[in-house]
Scaffold this motif. Structure first.
Motif: not given
Length: 283
Positions: A6-33
């Motif tokens: 990675f570059p030393r600065t200018g990074l972006q990181m993000a937390y995705f809540r798995t229970w909102h993934d559409r494979v984990a819960d088919p009623t949800k529209p979003n995808c970790f991938g």
């Protein structure tokens, strides 16, 4: 494992809540991938997703290879309590065995790039000493001390004077401070509690998207985008230094209006725009 550093600065990181993934819960529209390439490190935040859920197989077989191809590392988050598992003795051999199990079960089993420990509790002295000992054992297996490209990350809403951190600060690739809802005026004082033990290029601050059903009211991502706390956090720097970057919590709610509780598909518009700013700042 993501091959390029990675570059030393200018990074972006993000937390995705798995229970909102559409494979984990088919009623949800979003995808970790579908997390975009503007995210350098994507965190698997695994509440409400038991081991038998098909999400975990899809994570290993589909999501991780896809994210690696675009240059995004994938890291598993777990609570500090995992380092205090009472089924392992509070001895050097017990600490080593626990660290090995955590890395095997939470990292290697899913083909991930590292481990993130969420530290939100002030521990009693004996527990703090035990957690620090397990952190040292973890550092032999993941992170910059391990000799490979894996990551060991510490995330917290506490200061740098917390005893577990003080005893382990040199082990981490990155330290993430949950700065949700905080004023800009408070950021420097928090940084100064970490600065004696940590270079700024390993330090990130984070904002939260609005979750749903009043789970938080930080109001970090209210429109207009340019005037939001999220943008201010991306641009803020410690006095005389440059921080590693910025992170978001609940990226699966990217772009949702403040206090909007409808679960809808997201386009990661905020993440993409913040990514553009961070890349430009890298020069």
């Amino acid at each position: 494992m993501v091959p390029s550093p990675f570059p030393r600065t200018g990074l972006q990181m993000a937390y995705f809540r798995t229970w909102h993934d559409r494979v984990a819960d088919p009623t949800k529209p979003n995808c970790f991938g579908d997390i975009p390439a503007e995210v350098d490190v994507a965190f698997v935040f695994p509440d409400f997703t038991p081991p038998e859920n098909p999400f975990w197989r899809t994570l290993r077989d589909e999501y991780v290879p896809k994210l690696h191809e675009q240059g995004t590392a994938v890291v598993r988050t777990t609570d500090i309590g995992a380092l205090l598992d009472p089924s392992f003795p509070d001895t050097p051999s017990g600490h080593r065995a626990l660290a090995e199990k955590l890395v095997s079960d939470l990292v290697h089993a899913h083909g991930l790039d590292g481990l993130d420990i969420d530290m939100e509790n002030r521990l009693e002295p004996a527990a703090a000493e035990r957690a620090a000992a397990v952190f040292h054992e973890l550092s032999r297996l993941v992170g910059k001390e391990s000799g490979d490209d894996s990551l060991l990350i510490y995330d917290t809403n506490l200061g740098g004077d917390e005893p577990v951190f003080s005893a382990t600060a040199d082990l981490y690739d990155y330290v993430l401070v949950q700065s949700y809802g905080r004023s800009l005026d408070s950021l420097q004082a928090t940084w100064e509690t970490f600065a004696p033990l940590l270079p700024a290029e390993r330090y990130l601050i984070g904002f939260s998207f609005y979750e749903e059903f009043d789970l938080n009211r930080w109001d970090d991502t209210s429109e207009p985008f340019e005037e939001s706390r999220a943008v201010a956090y991306a641009e803020w720097q410690p006095e005389g230094a440059t921080k590693a970057g910025v992170f978001s919590y609940a990226i699966d709610r990217d772009g949702v209006d403040f206090l909007d509780d409808e679960i809808t598909a997201v386009e990661y518009s905020w993440t993409r725009k913040i990514g553009e700013r961070l890349r430009a700042a890298r020069g």
